[in-house]
Write an enzyme that holds these catalytic residues in place. Structure first.
Site, PDB file in Angstrom:
ATOM      1  N   ARG A  37      61.503  88.348  84.795  1.00  0.00           N
ATOM      2  CA  ARG A  37      60.333  87.482  84.878  1.00  0.00           C
ATOM      3  C   ARG A  37      60.803  86.041  84.978  1.00  0.00           C
ATOM      4  O   ARG A  37      61.936  85.733  84.621  1.00  0.00           O
ATOM      5  CB  ARG A  37      59.461  87.665  83.625  1.00  0.00           C
ATOM      6  N   THR A  38      59.923  85.167  85.436  1.00  0.00           N
ATOM      7  CA  THR A  38      60.267  83.753  85.510  1.00  0.00           C
ATOM      8  C   THR A  38      60.665  83.246  84.127  1.00  0.00           C
ATOM      9  O   THR A  38      59.877  83.329  83.190  1.00  0.00           O
ATOM     10  CB  THR A  38      59.066  82.934  86.021  1.00  0.00           C
TER      11      THR A  38
END
Lengths: 279, 257
Positions: A37-38
């Protein structure tokens, strides 16, 4: 229980060759990376500023998209008009801004599609046509839900948003939403570095709601432009070209290539202690 | 021998190009007791006759408030209306939650229209056996929509569905021009008179069997039943002869608010 295929009568290696684990995650010898994920934004935009005045709202953001400390793109427009009554200003990750921009475009298409079904008879009457148009308040509620959904999925959209425009009663509206889904509203708002550098100046102009109802459009635009200048002086991720938009009863007035005027760097030689400078 | 071979499901056309299952569903609407709806520039009203299975039993609900700004009146299978009204409540709430705005009546009507239409197009599904009048006030003002099991939806100034509703519609057509500028009380009276016209000779409007729903520009949709409507029934039919001739029905009352 052993779930590996070897324990379940898998065809013998000497006949069929070694088992091909590429489809498995890397922890089991496969080629697949774990989903990620970011963790941090990559290409970023800096502050967005907005200020409410008597009949509308003014919003501004510079045209720079930085790649870390590198001033990578100098023509990125971070103010996106949604309709005649709302503009969104984006700070933070630029790719997430582009995702949200596409989301807003499809929302706009959907809005115009549904609002044209049914009663075409009212199409000609003034006032009634504008009524179903999505207000800035509606848009803010929607965007806040989108941001909160994504943070709840542990996959946040790395942005700080300012949503400005007119609410259902055609009163000036200004509110923020960020990567956590947090919302906030005030007569003046600033995201990023602007929250530290510009917000105090804006609060001197409009200490409260009553003051913003008294503020003229000219004074509001002037205050925002002054703050953009202060930000350019002190924010190393900023730039002297910026976009500014005013939303009021007459719609959105957006200018995307303004330049800072009357800069004075007289204060600069008194600043010491950065970079290679020793004393 | 005379069996109809083309009415087993809703996906088979008859050689004449008809879909009998849909027509049967529309017949179910005609079996339901009558409901009428009218809109003016400022208000939307629904009026309905409730039926009871036997004298000592309670009456079947005919008007369902959905959201604060609108409600529906049903004619036909109440259980199908329940499915649709639950769906409408859910959609209305979703609109308020995600956008902080009340759903448009044209919007919600289109959604149940689409839903009903897909039912007429899939094998193993059946059309809804219920017709609805959807009335209320949204960002575009007061509205009335009619919904049919076929998925057809129409916006109207006034409308009536259900058993003997032709009589009510005749009354509404005769007074069509007046509705636009009617006040709240006048509109309710027109609705009650239309309802009364569709009643068979031996029946009457009473506080038990009549149901009313009213929404206005500055007024949420509210359901009126029982003693709450006694006043309206009294004032509407005290000058019975005048009321039934229709044209001058509105005059002589200045309770206009």
């Amino acid at each position: 229980m052993n779930h590996f295929p070897e324990a379940w009568g898998r065809p013998r290696d000497e006949i069929y060759g070694a088992y091909n684990p590429t489809y498995l995650p890397s922890s089991l010898g496969g080629a697949h990376q774990p989903t990620t994920r970011t963790q941090s934004p990559i290409v970023t935009g800096t502050s967005v500023l907005a200020l409410k005045f008597s009949t509308g709202v003014v919003i501004a953001a510079d045209n720079l998209a930085s790649y870390g400390s590198l001033a990578r793109f100098t023509d990125v427009h971070r103010l996106k008009p949604f309709n005649k009554r709302a503009v969104v200003g984006f700070g933070g990750d630029v790719s997430d801004m582009q995702y949200l921009d596409r989301l807003l475009n499809s929302l706009d298409v959907e809005e115009n599609y549904t609002s044209s079904t049914g009663d075409s008879k009212q199409g000609g009457e003034e006032g009634l046509v504008d009524a179903p148009l999505m207000s800035a308040k509606n848009l803010h509620t929607y965007l806040a839900k989108v941001m909160y959904k994504r943070r709840t999925d542990f996959n946040p959209l790395w942005n700080a948003l300012l949503i400005v425009g007119l609410d259902d009663q055609s009163q000036p509206f200004l509110a923020s939403a960020d990567l956590l889904g947090t919302t906030f509203s005030a007569p003046s708002l600033a995201t990023g570095f602007g929250a530290h550098l510009a917000q105090p100046i804006l609060r001197r102009v409009v200490p409260n709601e009553a003051a913003s109802r008294e503020l003229s459009r000219e004074k509001a635009v002037e205050a925002i432009k002054e703050c953009m200048k202060v930000l350019f002086y002190r924010d190393a991720r900023s730039m002297n070209e910026y976009s500014i938009a005013v939303v009021d009863e007459n719609g959105v007035e957006l200018s995307e290539n303004e330049k800072l005027e009357n800069q004075s760097w007289a204060f600069a030689d008194r600043i010491k202690g950065y970079g290679t400078q020793v004393v | 021998m005379f069996r109809n071979n083309y009415d087993n499901d809703s996906v088979t056309f008859s050689p004449q190009g008809r879909i009998f299952q849909v027509e049967y569903a529309q017949e179910a609407v005609k079996q339901g007791s009558v409901v009428v709806g009218i809109v003016s520039k400022t208000h939307a009203v629904l009026a309905a006759i409730k039926r009871n299975a036997e004298e000592l039993s309670s009456y079947q609900r005919k008007i369902i408030p959905i959201d604060t700004h609108y409600g529906i009146a049903l004619a036909g299978l109440a259980s199908d209306a329940r499915v649709l009204s639950n769906f409408m409540k859910q959609q209305s709430l979703a609109s308020r939650l995600t956008y902080a705005r009340p759903i448009l009546l044209s919007d919600i009507t289109a959604r149940i229209g689409d839903r009903a239409q897909t039912n007429t197009q899939h094998y193993g599904k059946r059309p809804y056996g219920v017709g609805l009048l959807i009335a209320g006030v949204d960002a575009r003002g007061p509205h009335l929509f009619e919904f049919q099991p076929s998925g057809v939806t129409v916006e109207c100034v006034a409308g009536g569905i259900g058993a003997r509703s032709q009589m009510a519609r005749t009354y509404l057509e005769r007074n069509l021009d007046e509705f636009e500028n009617c006040g709240r009380e006048e509109l309710v009276k027109h609705a009650l008179r239309a309802l009364k016209d569709s009643l068979s000779q031996d029946k009457e409007l009473t506080v038990e069997n009549t149901s009313l729903g009213v929404a206005g520009m500055e007024e949420n949709f509210k359901l009126y039943e029982g003693e709450e409507i006694a006043g309206w029934l009294e004032t509407t039919f005290e000058n019975k002869a005048e009321g039934e001739t229709g044209a001058e029905g509105g005059e002589g009352m200045e309770v206009d608010t």
